[in-house]
Design a protein around this motif. Structure first.
Motif, PDB file in Angstrom:
ATOM      1  N   PRO A   1       0.830  -1.223   0.000  1.00  0.00           N
ATOM      2  CA  PRO A   1       0.000   0.000   0.000  1.00  0.00           C
ATOM      3  C   PRO A   1       0.858   1.264   0.000  1.00  0.00           C
ATOM      4  CG  PRO A   1      -0.748  -1.579   1.647  1.00  0.00           C
ATOM      5  CD  PRO A   1       0.576  -2.076   1.168  1.00  0.00           C
ATOM      6  N   GLU A   2       0.368   2.277  -0.642  1.00  0.00           N
ATOM      7  CA  GLU A   2       1.052   3.561  -0.719  1.00  0.00           C
ATOM      8  C   GLU A   2       0.148   4.628  -0.122  1.00  0.00           C
ATOM      9  OE1 GLU A   2       2.703   6.543  -4.173  1.00  0.00           O
ATOM     10  OE2 GLU A   2       3.025   4.379  -4.402  1.00  0.00           O
ATOM     11  N   TYR A   3       0.735   5.413   0.780  1.00  0.00           N
ATOM     12  CA  TYR A   3      -0.029   6.433   1.491  1.00  0.00           C
ATOM     13  C   TYR A   3       0.413   7.824   1.028  1.00  0.00           C
ATOM     14  CZ  TYR A   3      -1.352   2.610   4.597  1.00  0.00           C
ATOM     15  OH  TYR A   3      -1.843   1.435   5.104  1.00  0.00           O
ATOM     16  N   LYS A   4      -0.409   8.798   1.377  1.00  0.00           N
ATOM     17  CA  LYS A   4      -0.126  10.186   0.979  1.00  0.00           C
ATOM     18  C   LYS A   4      -0.442  11.119   2.140  1.00  0.00           C
ATOM     19  CE  LYS A   4      -1.590  13.691  -2.380  1.00  0.00           C
ATOM     20  NZ  LYS A   4      -2.463  13.957  -3.551  1.00  0.00           N
ATOM     21  N   VAL A   5       0.532  11.986   2.454  1.00  0.00           N
ATOM     22  CA  VAL A   5       0.339  13.003   3.491  1.00  0.00           C
ATOM     23  C   VAL A   5       0.618  14.368   2.878  1.00  0.00           C
ATOM     24  CG1 VAL A   5       0.809  11.545   5.483  1.00  0.00           C
ATOM     25  CG2 VAL A   5       2.708  12.628   4.289  1.00  0.00           C
ATOM     26  N   THR A   6      -0.021  15.379   3.439  1.00  0.00           N
ATOM     27  CA  THR A   6       0.083  16.741   2.900  1.00  0.00           C
ATOM     28  C   THR A   6       0.291  17.722   4.032  1.00  0.00           C
ATOM     29  OG1 THR A   6      -1.438  16.139   1.129  1.00  0.00           O
ATOM     30  CG2 THR A   6      -1.055  18.486   1.464  1.00  0.00           C
ATOM     31  N   SER A   7       1.127  18.738   3.765  1.00  0.00           N
ATOM     32  CA  SER A   7       1.335  19.837   4.703  1.00  0.00           C
ATOM     33  C   SER A   7       1.155  21.149   3.949  1.00  0.00           C
ATOM     34  CB  SER A   7       2.741  19.773   5.317  1.00  0.00           C
ATOM     35  OG  SER A   7       2.923  20.819   6.258  1.00  0.00           O
ATOM     36  N   VAL A   8       0.488  22.094   4.581  1.00  0.00           N
ATOM     37  CA  VAL A   8       0.182  23.380   3.939  1.00  0.00           C
ATOM     38  C   VAL A   8       0.797  24.505   4.774  1.00  0.00           C
ATOM     39  CG1 VAL A   8      -1.625  24.954   3.183  1.00  0.00           C
ATOM     40  CG2 VAL A   8      -1.935  22.495   2.927  1.00  0.00           C
ATOM     41  N   LEU A   9       1.512  25.402   4.106  1.00  0.00           N
ATOM     42  CA  LEU A   9       2.139  26.560   4.754  1.00  0.00           C
ATOM     43  C   LEU A   9       1.505  27.829   4.222  1.00  0.00           C
ATOM     44  CD1 LEU A   9       5.897  25.503   4.448  1.00  0.00           C
ATOM     45  CD2 LEU A   9       4.298  24.939   6.270  1.00  0.00           C
ATOM     46  N   ARG A  10       1.278  28.786   5.111  1.00  0.00           N
ATOM     47  CA  ARG A  10       0.710  30.082   4.732  1.00  0.00           C
ATOM     48  C   ARG A  10       1.584  31.206   5.302  1.00  0.00           C
ATOM     49  NH1 ARG A  10      -4.145  29.630   2.321  1.00  0.00           N
ATOM     50  NH2 ARG A  10      -5.289  27.661   2.600  1.00  0.00           N
ATOM     51  N   PRO A  11       1.415  32.428   4.804  1.00  0.00           N
ATOM     52  CA  PRO A  11       2.236  33.543   5.317  1.00  0.00           C
ATOM     53  C   PRO A  11       2.019  33.749   6.811  1.00  0.00           C
ATOM     54  CG  PRO A  11       1.140  34.163   3.275  1.00  0.00           C
ATOM     55  CD  PRO A  11       0.550  32.849   3.683  1.00  0.00           C
ATOM     56  N   ALA A  12       3.109  34.101   7.489  1.00  0.00           N
ATOM     57  CA  ALA A  12       3.041  34.374   8.924  1.00  0.00           C
ATOM     58  C   ALA A  12       2.383  35.732   9.171  1.00  0.00           C
ATOM     59  CB  ALA A  12       4.437  34.343   9.537  1.00  0.00           C
ATOM     60  N   ALA A  13       1.987  35.938  10.416  1.00  0.00           N
ATOM     61  CA  ALA A  13       1.413  37.231  10.800  1.00  0.00           C
ATOM     62  C   ALA A  13       2.496  38.316  10.762  1.00  0.00           C
ATOM     63  CB  ALA A  13       0.791  37.140  12.190  1.00  0.00           C
ATOM     64  N   ILE A  14       2.053  39.550  10.562  1.00  0.00           N
ATOM     65  CA  ILE A  14       3.000  40.665  10.449  1.00  0.00           C
ATOM     66  C   ILE A  14       3.798  40.844  11.735  1.00  0.00           C
ATOM     67  CG2 ILE A  14       3.191  43.157  10.086  1.00  0.00           C
ATOM     68  CD1 ILE A  14       0.783  43.018   8.302  1.00  0.00           C
ATOM     69  N   ASN A  15       3.140  40.644  12.892  1.00  0.00           N
ATOM     70  CA  ASN A  15       3.844  40.865  14.156  1.00  0.00           C
ATOM     71  C   ASN A  15       4.936  39.835  14.397  1.00  0.00           C
ATOM     72  OD1 ASN A  15       2.135  38.736  14.492  1.00  0.00           O
ATOM     73  ND2 ASN A  15       1.400  39.324  16.504  1.00  0.00           N
ATOM     74  N   GLU A  16       4.880  38.688  13.699  1.00  0.00           N
ATOM     75  CA  GLU A  16       5.912  37.674  13.888  1.00  0.00           C
ATOM     76  C   GLU A  16       7.256  38.146  13.330  1.00  0.00           C
ATOM     77  OE1 GLU A  16       5.531  35.088  15.601  1.00  0.00           O
ATOM     78  OE2 GLU A  16       3.360  34.902  15.798  1.00  0.00           O
ATOM     79  N   LEU A  17       7.219  38.982  12.310  1.00  0.00           N
ATOM     80  CA  LEU A  17       8.439  39.467  11.669  1.00  0.00           C
ATOM     81  C   LEU A  17       8.744  40.914  12.011  1.00  0.00           C
ATOM     82  CD1 LEU A  17       7.815  37.918   8.135  1.00  0.00           C
ATOM     83  CD2 LEU A  17       9.301  37.025   9.925  1.00  0.00           C
ATOM     84  N   ASP A  18       8.048  41.463  13.015  1.00  0.00           N
ATOM     85  CA  ASP A  18       8.216  42.879  13.348  1.00  0.00           C
ATOM     86  C   ASP A  18       9.613  43.165  13.869  1.00  0.00           C
ATOM     87  OD1 ASP A  18       6.984  45.599  13.867  1.00  0.00           O
ATOM     88  OD2 ASP A  18       7.665  45.064  15.887  1.00  0.00           O
ATOM     89  N   ALA A  19      10.134  42.283  14.717  1.00  0.00           N
ATOM     90  CA  ALA A  19      11.474  42.523  15.290  1.00  0.00           C
ATOM     91  C   ALA A  19      12.532  42.566  14.203  1.00  0.00           C
ATOM     92  CB  ALA A  19      11.803  41.433  16.313  1.00  0.00           C
ATOM     93  N   LEU A  20      12.406  41.685  13.204  1.00  0.00           N
ATOM     94  CA  LEU A  20      13.375  41.671  12.110  1.00  0.00           C
ATOM     95  C   LEU A  20      13.221  42.889  11.215  1.00  0.00           C
ATOM     96  CD1 LEU A  20      15.597  40.120  10.591  1.00  0.00           C
ATOM     97  CD2 LEU A  20      13.799  38.949   9.339  1.00  0.00           C
ATOM     98  N   ASN A  21      11.991  43.254  10.903  1.00  0.00           N
ATOM     99  CA  ASN A  21      11.773  44.392  10.002  1.00  0.00           C
ATOM    100  C   ASN A  21      12.118  45.727  10.658  1.00  0.00           C
ATOM    101  OD1 ASN A  21      10.870  42.802   7.842  1.00  0.00           O
ATOM    102  ND2 ASN A  21       8.796  42.730   8.669  1.00  0.00           N
ATOM    103  N   ARG A  22      11.968  45.810  11.994  1.00  0.00           N
ATOM    104  CA  ARG A  22      12.298  47.057  12.697  1.00  0.00           C
ATOM    105  C   ARG A  22      13.797  47.243  12.884  1.00  0.00           C
ATOM    106  NH1 ARG A  22       8.371  49.778  15.527  1.00  0.00           N
ATOM    107  NH2 ARG A  22       9.870  50.356  17.127  1.00  0.00           N
ATOM    108  N   SER A  23      14.589  46.244  12.515  1.00  0.00           N
ATOM    109  CA  SER A  23      16.038  46.382  12.629  1.00  0.00           C
ATOM    110  C   SER A  23      16.582  47.448  11.685  1.00  0.00           C
ATOM    111  CB  SER A  23      16.721  45.038  12.340  1.00  0.00           C
ATOM    112  OG  SER A  23      16.497  44.643  10.996  1.00  0.00           O
TER     113      SER A  23
END
Length: 439
Positions: free
Chosen positions: A35-57
């Motif tokens: 038997p052969e199985y299939k799994v899936t993972s979905v990624l979406r853009p992160a929230a703006i506040n997650e990257l705030d520390a990096l962008n405020r640099s």
């Protein structure tokens, strides 16, 4: 067609048996294949506040959409996949085959098992951007751990890459700022040395001018003393010839030859200078002797004392001493305060914690599937039955025509054949009779 159907129907047992055998073989295959199985993972853009520390640099800007694309590029990267394959070989034992190298086994896995999906820009089915990752794997492989581990590996690899890029950018910016500060420090040192040289040069020039003035004044005083002694010598000769021993006045000298009352008091007012010889021989010789014994004339000129005071002050320039004795010269640099503040700010960026930096949002993690995607047992069984039925019909037709060729014409077909032949003969005889009548 009716005869053909009757011939097939007579061999229905063969068709049923063939269909059953093919269906059984299909069923055996459906249960025997892995038997052969299939799994899936979905990624979406992160929230703006997650990257705030990096962008405020201020040195590295990373919008959520661009972060998602970076992670997607890492997931699609052959190098990232091969790196994860090498670091987790225990998860890929099923993909390894004897006689193949590690890279060859990975090539087959990368080509057939892992697939990256993105929304179609021509379709508006998705309300937001996403990246999907699908993994097909055989039974006995922990596909959930492989897919989730690879997603985490790609995210961590991209996070490490961003940290390395930020470190390089910060170091380059710090090097540039330190270069500007060093340039300002070098300019300050040059200005300070130029200032010291200017002050010392001005002091040397002033000192030389004062010494020249002092020398000229002393020569002038010496010449004035010589002139005074010459005047005194001349006046002594005149006074001696006139018999003036004591200081007197012209009127007193005129009255000294007349006899009279000696108790007379005179008051003489004149606007003319009395000649020097009226001082008398004794006073003039005493003055000349004093001038001859004089060793220096400096005390006779107030300017000499002023020159001496100025020369004394020029022996040490306090401004030059203060400039040379500065310990922390960086505090005197001009225009470097913003640069120093930027250096401190960039230095603090090296302490930025990237472990909690969330580049993407994992909308759906891989979960253990409830059923395999391959093989589809019902479809295989149905296909086996259909193919078995078609094969049975084909066997029946082949047997029917083989038997017909061996046995000759069938009895059921003899009357029809004899009737056909009789009609043909009758038509032939009537044709010959008609031809004879015409002749």
């Amino acid at each position: 067609m009716i005869a053909l159907f009757q011939a097939i129907w007579k061999q229905k047992l063969i068709i049923i048996a063939t269909t059953a055998v093919c269906g059984l073989l299909a069923l055996i295959y459906a249960y025997a294949v892995t038997p052969e199985y299939k799994v899936t993972s979905v990624l979406r853009p992160a929230a703006i506040n997650e990257l705030d520390a990096l962008n405020r640099s201020g040195v590295y800007t990373l919008p959520p959409s661009e972060a998602l694309l970076k992670v997607g590029a890492s997931l699609e990267s052959y190098d990232s996949r091969l790196g994860f394959f090498r670091e987790n070989q225990e998860l890929f034992e099923k993909f390894k085959k004897p006689g193949r190298s590690l890279e060859q086994s990975f090539e087959e896995f990368n080509r057939d098992s892992l697939k990256l999906t993105q929304p179609d820009p021509k379709k508006a089915d998705s309300l937001s951007a996403f990246i999907g990752l699908e993994l097909n794997y055989p039974q006995g492989v922990d596909g959930v751990q492989i897919l989730n581990g690879f997603v985490d590996y790609a995210i961590n690899a991209e996070r490490d890459q961003i940290a390395a890029d930020l470190k390089v950018i910060v170091n380059n910016r710090l090097t540039e700022l330190k270069g500007k500060i060093n340039a300002a420090r070098s300019g300050y040192e040059n200005d300070k040395e130029a200032r010291i040289a200017t002050l010392e040069e001005a002091d040397a020039l002033k000192r030389a001018q004062l010494q020249d003035e002092l020398k000229a004044l002393r020569n002038q005083l010496k010449a004035q003393r010589a002139d005074r002694m010459a005047q005194l010598g001349e006046a002594i000769g005149i006074a001696r010839s006139l018999g003036i021993q004591k200081p007197t006045t012209p009127s007193a000298l005129g009255d000294s030859a007349r006899s009279g009352d000696s108790s007379i008091m005179r008051t003489e007012i004149t606007n003319q200078q009395i000649p020097l010889y009226f001082m008398g021989v004794e006073a003039l010789e005493a003055e000349r002797l004093a001038l001859q014994q004089r060793k220096t004339d400096d005390f006779t000129e107030a300017r000499i004392a002023q020159i001496a005071r100025e020369l004394q002050l020029l022996q040490s320039n306090r401004e030059v001493e203060v400039l040379k004795q500065r310990q922390n010269e960086d505090v005197f640099l001009q225009g470097v305060e913003p640069l120093r503040a930027e250096v401190v700010r960039l230095s603090n960026l090296s302490n930025l914690d990237f472990t909690n930096l969330k580049l993407v949002s994992i909308d759906r993690k891989a979960l253990a599937p409830t059923s395999p995607v391959k093989p589809k047992k019902a479809l295989i069984l149905l296909l086996g039955l259909v193919l078995g039925g078609m094969l049975g019909v084909l066997i029946a037709l082949v047997r029917h025509y083989a038997q017909a060729r061996v046995a000759g014409p069938q009895p059921s077909m003899a009357p029809a054949l004899s009737a056909t032949l009789t009609r043909s003969n009758d038509a032939g005889l009537s044709g010959k009779t008609l031809q004879n009548d015409r002749s």
